[in-house]
Design an enzyme around this catalytic site. Sequence first.
Site, PDB file in Angstrom:
ATOM      1  N   LYS A   1       0.917  -1.148   0.161  1.00 54.73           N
ATOM      2  CA  LYS A   1      -0.156   0.007   0.224  1.00 54.73           C
ATOM      3  C   LYS A   1       0.759   1.311  -0.103  1.00 54.73           C
ATOM      4  O   LYS A   1       0.604   2.097  -0.907  1.00 54.73           O
ATOM      5  CB  LYS A   1      -1.031   0.121   1.410  1.00 54.73           C
ATOM      6  CG  LYS A   1      -1.572   1.354   1.351  1.00 54.73           C
ATOM      7  CD  LYS A   1      -2.550   1.321   2.855  1.00 54.73           C
ATOM      8  CE  LYS A   1      -1.621   1.538   4.037  1.00 54.73           C
ATOM      9  NZ  LYS A   1      -1.594   3.005   4.454  1.00 54.73           N
TER      10      LYS A   1
ATOM     11  N   ARG B   1      -4.778  10.803   4.629  1.00 56.89           N
ATOM     12  CA  ARG B   1      -3.869  11.764   4.624  1.00 56.89           C
ATOM     13  C   ARG B   1      -2.624  11.421   3.683  1.00 56.89           C
ATOM     14  O   ARG B   1      -2.095  12.484   3.496  1.00 56.89           O
ATOM     15  CB  ARG B   1      -3.275  11.972   6.154  1.00 56.89           C
ATOM     16  CG  ARG B   1      -2.736  10.433   6.634  1.00 56.89           C
ATOM     17  CD  ARG B   1      -2.315  10.631   8.053  1.00 56.89           C
ATOM     18  NE  ARG B   1      -1.220  11.541   8.201  1.00 56.89           N
ATOM     19  CZ  ARG B   1      -0.845  12.428   8.111  1.00 56.89           C
ATOM     20  NH1 ARG B   1      -1.505  13.437   8.003  1.00 56.89           N
ATOM     21  NH2 ARG B   1       0.183  13.637   8.255  1.00 56.89           N
TER      22      ARG B   1
ATOM     23  N   CYS C   1      -4.384  12.313  13.142  1.00 56.72           N
ATOM     24  CA  CYS C   1      -5.093  11.126  12.920  1.00 56.72           C
ATOM     25  C   CYS C   1      -4.886  10.382  14.421  1.00 56.72           C
ATOM     26  O   CYS C   1      -4.173  10.991  15.220  1.00 56.72           O
ATOM     27  CB  CYS C   1      -4.510  10.228  11.790  1.00 56.72           C
ATOM     28  SG  CYS C   1      -3.040   9.323  12.081  1.00 56.72           S
TER      29      CYS C   1
ATOM     30  N   PRO D   1       2.267  16.283  11.417  1.00 57.81           N
ATOM     31  CA  PRO D   1       2.521  17.545  10.820  1.00 57.81           C
ATOM     32  C   PRO D   1       3.126  17.298   9.499  1.00 57.81           C
ATOM     33  O   PRO D   1       3.632  16.390   9.170  1.00 57.81           O
ATOM     34  CB  PRO D   1       3.413  18.232  11.865  1.00 57.81           C
ATOM     35  CG  PRO D   1       4.195  17.306  12.485  1.00 57.81           C
ATOM     36  CD  PRO D   1       3.039  16.147  12.519  1.00 57.81           C
TER      37      PRO D   1
ATOM     38  N   LEU E   1       7.694  19.767   6.956  1.00 58.54           N
ATOM     39  CA  LEU E   1       8.736  19.312   6.261  1.00 58.54           C
ATOM     40  C   LEU E   1       8.377  19.270   4.932  1.00 58.54           C
ATOM     41  O   LEU E   1       9.431  19.609   3.971  1.00 58.54           O
ATOM     42  CB  LEU E   1       9.515  17.962   6.828  1.00 58.54           C
ATOM     43  CG  LEU E   1       9.699  18.199   8.610  1.00 58.54           C
ATOM     44  CD1 LEU E   1      10.394  16.794   8.841  1.00 58.54           C
ATOM     45  CD2 LEU E   1      10.810  19.209   8.741  1.00 58.54           C
TER      46      LEU E   1
ATOM     47  N   LEU F   1       8.468   7.077  16.973  1.00 61.13           N
ATOM     48  CA  LEU F   1       8.092   7.831  15.666  1.00 61.13           C
ATOM     49  C   LEU F   1       6.953   8.395  15.911  1.00 61.13           C
ATOM     50  O   LEU F   1       6.681   9.714  15.588  1.00 61.13           O
ATOM     51  CB  LEU F   1       7.829   7.082  14.433  1.00 61.13           C
ATOM     52  CG  LEU F   1       9.220   6.807  13.563  1.00 61.13           C
ATOM     53  CD1 LEU F   1       9.953   5.828  14.418  1.00 61.13           C
ATOM     54  CD2 LEU F   1       9.264   6.448  11.976  1.00 61.13           C
TER      55      LEU F   1
ATOM     56  N   ARG G   1      -8.618  -0.452   4.881  1.00 61.04           N
ATOM     57  CA  ARG G   1      -7.523   0.362   4.474  1.00 61.04           C
ATOM     58  C   ARG G   1      -6.579  -0.110   3.733  1.00 61.04           C
ATOM     59  O   ARG G   1      -5.751   0.267   2.968  1.00 61.04           O
ATOM     60  CB  ARG G   1      -7.267   1.585   5.280  1.00 61.04           C
ATOM     61  CG  ARG G   1      -8.586   2.425   5.704  1.00 61.04           C
ATOM     62  CD  ARG G   1      -8.119   3.405   6.515  1.00 61.04           C
ATOM     63  NE  ARG G   1      -7.167   4.295   5.769  1.00 61.04           N
ATOM     64  CZ  ARG G   1      -6.928   5.584   6.241  1.00 61.04           C
ATOM     65  NH1 ARG G   1      -7.185   6.020   7.569  1.00 61.04           N
ATOM     66  NH2 ARG G   1      -5.810   6.202   5.412  1.00 61.04           N
TER      67      ARG G   1
HETATM   68  C1  EPZ Z   1       4.455   6.749   6.389  1.00 64.00           C
HETATM   69  O1  EPZ Z   1       3.729   8.047   7.131  1.00 64.00           O
HETATM   70  C2  EPZ Z   1       3.723   5.755   6.293  1.00 64.00           C
HETATM   71  N1  EPZ Z   1       2.454   6.143   5.366  1.00 64.00           N
HETATM   72  C3  EPZ Z   1       3.133   5.358   7.418  1.00 64.00           C
HETATM   73  O2  EPZ Z   1       2.365   4.166   7.517  1.00 64.00           O
HETATM   74  C4  EPZ Z   1       4.206   4.917   8.517  1.00 64.00           C
HETATM   75  O3  EPZ Z   1       3.661   4.661   9.729  1.00 64.00           O
HETATM   76  C5  EPZ Z   1       5.146   6.229   8.722  1.00 64.00           C
HETATM   77  O4  EPZ Z   1       5.697   6.624   7.030  1.00 64.00           O
HETATM   78  C6  EPZ Z   1       6.639   5.907   9.350  1.00 64.00           C
HETATM   79  O5  EPZ Z   1       7.288   4.714   8.688  1.00 64.00           O
HETATM   80  C7  EPZ Z   1       2.785   6.134   3.985  1.00 64.00           C
HETATM   81  O6  EPZ Z   1       3.660   5.698   3.524  1.00 64.00           O
HETATM   82  C8  EPZ Z   1       1.412   6.395   3.405  1.00 64.00           C
HETATM   83  P1  EPZ Z   1       6.486  10.204   8.348  1.00 64.00           P
HETATM   84  P2  EPZ Z   1       4.196   9.436   6.955  1.00 64.00           P
HETATM   85  O7  EPZ Z   1       6.397  11.663   7.571  1.00 64.00           O
HETATM   86  O8  EPZ Z   1       5.093   9.852   5.959  1.00 64.00           O
HETATM   87  C9  EPZ Z   1       7.281  13.408  11.754  1.00 64.00           C
HETATM   88  C10 EPZ Z   1       0.475   2.871   7.682  1.00 64.00           C
HETATM   89  O9  EPZ Z   1      -0.034   2.265   8.667  1.00 64.00           O
HETATM   90  N2  EPZ Z   1       7.025  14.541  10.561  1.00 64.00           N
HETATM   91  O10 EPZ Z   1       7.734   9.354   7.964  1.00 64.00           O
HETATM   92  O11 EPZ Z   1       3.109  10.281   7.403  1.00 64.00           O
HETATM   93  C11 EPZ Z   1       5.970  12.889  12.105  1.00 64.00           C
HETATM   94  O12 EPZ Z   1       5.168  13.424  13.013  1.00 64.00           O
HETATM   95  C12 EPZ Z   1       0.824   4.329   7.840  1.00 64.00           C
HETATM   96  O13 EPZ Z   1       0.343   2.446   6.633  1.00 64.00           O
HETATM   97  C13 EPZ Z   1       7.096  16.077  11.130  1.00 64.00           C
HETATM   98  O14 EPZ Z   1       7.468  16.319  12.058  1.00 64.00           O
HETATM   99  O15 EPZ Z   1       5.135   9.306   8.210  1.00 64.00           O
HETATM  100  C14 EPZ Z   1       6.280  11.630  12.674  1.00 64.00           C
HETATM  101  O16 EPZ Z   1       6.765  11.799  14.122  1.00 64.00           O
HETATM  102  C15 EPZ Z   1       0.790   4.670   9.311  1.00 64.00           C
HETATM  103  N3  EPZ Z   1       6.783  16.781   9.965  1.00 64.00           N
HETATM  104  C16 EPZ Z   1       7.667  11.363  11.954  1.00 64.00           C
HETATM  105  O17 EPZ Z   1       7.992  12.607  11.386  1.00 64.00           O
HETATM  106  C17 EPZ Z   1       6.425  16.437   8.544  1.00 64.00           C
HETATM  107  O18 EPZ Z   1       6.458  17.212   7.583  1.00 64.00           O
HETATM  108  C18 EPZ Z   1       7.648  10.226  10.658  1.00 64.00           C
HETATM  109  O19 EPZ Z   1       6.585  10.583   9.913  1.00 64.00           O
HETATM  110  C19 EPZ Z   1       6.507  15.025   8.315  1.00 64.00           C
HETATM  111  C20 EPZ Z   1       6.727  14.257   9.383  1.00 64.00           C
END
Ligand code: EPZ
Length: 421
Positions: free
Chosen positions: A22, A93, A117, A123, A126, A330, A400
């Site tokens: 996915k 999202r 969520c 957020p 970045l 994370l 999902r």
């Molecule tokens: C991706 O989400 C995945 N979703 C998530 O899978 C997964 O849990 C996550 O990466 C971590 O591996 C998809 O790929 C569609 P991040 P993403 O941005 O990209 C912080 C599932 O179950 N952050 O890597 O949204 C954030 O708050 C889902 O399939 C900022 O601070 O996660 C988090 O603490 C759930 N600012 C950390 O980084 C930003 O602009 C990692 O988030 C972006 C992120």
Amino acid sequence: MDYLKIQGPAHLSGKVKIQGAKNAALPLLALSIIARGKFTLTNLPDVADIATFLKLLGELGATYDKKAANEVVIDTKSITHQKATYDIVRTMRASILVLGPLLARFGYCEVSLPGGCAIGARPINLHIKALEAMGANITIEEGYIRAVAEDGLVGANITFDKITVTGSENAILAAALAKGTTHLYNVAKEPEVVQLCEELAKAGVMIKGIGTSMLEISGSEGELLEFAPIRVIPDRIEAGTYLCMGAITNDEISVEDICSHHLSAIIDKLEEIGFVLSVNETSITLHRAKELAPFSLTTGEYPAFPTDMQAQFMALATQCNGTSSIEEKLFENRLMHVSELQRLNANITTSGNTALIKGKSELVGTDVMATDLRASSALIIAALIARGESRVHRIYHLDRGYERLVEKLRGLGVEVSRERE
Ligand code: EPZ
């Protein structure tokens, strides 16, 4: 709403064909926005998030033809406007992934803020910082991200303050069409990010450092890209989820059609617990453990232990002989499955983002509620070992990301049915 009714304890046997990932398919669907002509994805997981993303592309004006459950041909030449509305973005999202490619192709787009969520604030600062570095003018008005780059995006040097998967993917998609060279530092290395880079390289984009935390991308200066049909990589999280099902009932099962090297952290942890795994490149067979030892794990960015497998291992920890510890690094609120596992008689205490799980507990079936995609799968795993009937409610969360779940569970010998509330 539907719920799953599961009779436990279950005895599993057999093998499961793993779906396309996915979290690889979503950025690849966004990639269609910067493609010229027809864009084909195969091994596409037939799950709700993919349907939602296709609906979003349709709302932007693209056309698509689902050749089969797991194949789609998309044509984005007919995209007529560049607004991703709140009603779609709030349901998924990952819709934020249209931000970079729409801006790169059209020089303008509006994307609803995805909002938080269940697992955290999520957020996107970045994402925005990376696109601003490439010359975008971004404002946030009335809940929408309004991005403008009338003269197109320009390559830049960007360091991510935190490793972000979709933030990296948005920046990569934007840099692919930018004028000049972009350097991305502290970029995510997940297999799903790697596939996106590999597909861009096959389309002629010069990318150095694929699979490392530093990428150098020379943009096409606005030229759309041509892609041969793309096969989505296997879903390492679905594969890990089914391995945890075999592990909790301590039965021999196999997962097939996988890339086993994407599961190294999961394989290592299962072996540490006491399981023997027969691993080859495209399949893994889990063999029974003599004894399930307690473990400790801390989630981290790839190739560390994946946060998307944390809940599943917490369910498994209830059957390990001793106290296991799990630390979620994370996301700030990704322990909601604890209270639901406690309803099944699990012995878990939490302090901050760390959970201590005392095993071996005799779980007892009852009603539990899914709260997010991966927490839901942890409840299914626990229900397999719980004595009696468990009912997992709000399983739209599971729809999902898990294709043909009831069929696959039944194929492993689980007595399960999908019921209407
Ligand atoms: C991706 O989400 C995945 N979703 C998530 O899978 C997964 O849990 C996550 O990466 C971590 O591996 C998809 O790929 C569609 P991040 P993403 O941005 O990209 C912080 C599932 O179950 N952050 O890597 O949204 C954030 O708050 C889902 O399939 C900022 O601070 O996660 C988090 O603490 C759930 N600012 C950390 O980084 C930003 O602009 C990692 O988030 C972006 C992120």
